[in-house]
Design an enzyme around this catalytic site. Structure first.
Site, PDB file in Angstrom:
ATOM      1  N   GLU A 157      -4.984   3.850   5.924  1.00 21.43           N
ATOM      2  CA  GLU A 157      -4.972   3.278   4.468  1.00 21.43           C
ATOM      3  C   GLU A 157      -5.428   4.384   3.655  1.00 21.43           C
ATOM      4  OE1 GLU A 157      -6.080  -0.218   1.502  1.00 21.43           O
ATOM      5  OE2 GLU A 157      -5.389  -0.507   3.675  1.00 21.43           O
ATOM      6  N   ARG A 198       0.760  -1.314  -0.045  1.00 20.01           N
ATOM      7  CA  ARG A 198      -0.048  -0.163  -0.038  1.00 20.01           C
ATOM      8  C   ARG A 198       0.880   1.389  -0.001  1.00 20.01           C
ATOM      9  NH1 ARG A 198      -2.479  -3.450  -1.246  1.00 20.01           N
ATOM     10  NH2 ARG A 198      -4.456  -4.354  -0.449  1.00 20.01           N
ATOM     11  N   SER A 223     -11.343   0.180   2.745  1.00 20.66           N
ATOM     12  CA  SER A 223     -10.521  -0.293   3.997  1.00 20.66           C
ATOM     13  C   SER A 223      -9.822   1.016   4.373  1.00 20.66           C
ATOM     14  CB  SER A 223      -9.529  -1.391   3.123  1.00 20.66           C
ATOM     15  OG  SER A 223      -8.788  -1.752   4.134  1.00 20.66           O
TER      16      SER A 223
END
Length: 231
Positions: free
Chosen positions: A224, A105, A154
């Site tokens: 995130e 990520r 998310s």
């Protein structure tokens, strides 16, 4: 987007950056305004395997490039050949997969780059098998994630050796609310807007979750979702 907005000019890449084309060698070239799902559909229709995972990423190609978006065992770095963009000086730039310095990520390309296009590599496949894989991804998301709710997807990265949702659940945060923002009852790593949540509600709820997880497990969650603008 924080409640105070962005103190500057916001550029939105429009339809001219949304084209998805099939190229020789089992490749897909996509503008960064194209939704990820269009990449997976174009690949399926062209019998190109290896890109079905984009069906599980609720965003656009530009976002996938910038954060190494991934789902169901594959990430953008596993398929990317090159990314193209423009820097603040107006210069066109081309980045190889290695130039992106990808990790979980995370993208290490310069922050001032506005990505405009990506070239992905697939492999020969069977359209029916690829369609079945995409359907499986869809069914899994619908069964486990609040995809029909207002959510940014998310919320926190999975810490090494842990799953964020399990840490959040163990800290007693399932269903926790701040204003009209709530930790999803279905999947604890999703924050949902019940109707009139402000950005501050969402961010306060997220920071509350982070604090409780740290107190309960000693593990620090990392956002995130990228938050921009003035609080």
């Amino acid at each position: 987007m924080r409640d105070g907005g962005v103190p500057g000019v916001v550029v939105r890449l429009g339809r001219g950056f949304g084209e998805v084309k099939v190229e020789d060698g089992w490749r897909i070239r996509a503008g960064t305004a194209a939704p990820d799902v269009r990449v997976s559909r174009a690949a399926q229709e062209a019998a190109i395997a290896g890109l079905a995972f984009f069906r599980g990423i609720p965003g656009g190609v530009g976002g996938a490039l910038r954060m190494n978006g991934g789902a169901y065992g594959r990430e953008t770095k596993d398929a990317l050949i090159e990314a193209r963009g423009v820097d603040r000086g107006g210069r066109l730039r081309v980045f190889s997969n290695g130039d992106m310095h990808y990790s979980y990520r995370h993208c290490g390309a310069p922050d001032d780059i506005v990505f405009t296009q990506a070239l992905f590599q697939g492999a020969p496949g069977d359209p029916a098998a690829i369609a079945a894989e995409m359907e499986k991804v869809t069914e899994s998301r619908e069964a486990t994630q609040p995809i029909k709710s207002r959510t940014g997807g998310s919320t926190f990265k999975n810490p090494p050796g842990h799953k964020a949702w399990q840490l959040i659940d163990a800290a007693g945060c399932r269903g926790l609310k701040v204003g009209d923002a709530q930790v999803s009852e279905m999947h604890c790593n999703f924050l949902i807007n019940l109707g009139s949540a402000t950005a501050a509600d969402i961010e306060t709820l997220g920071e509350t979750v982070r604090r409780r997880v740290k107190e309960n497990s000693g593990v620090e969650l990392e956002w995130e979702i990228k938050r921009i603008g003035v609080a």
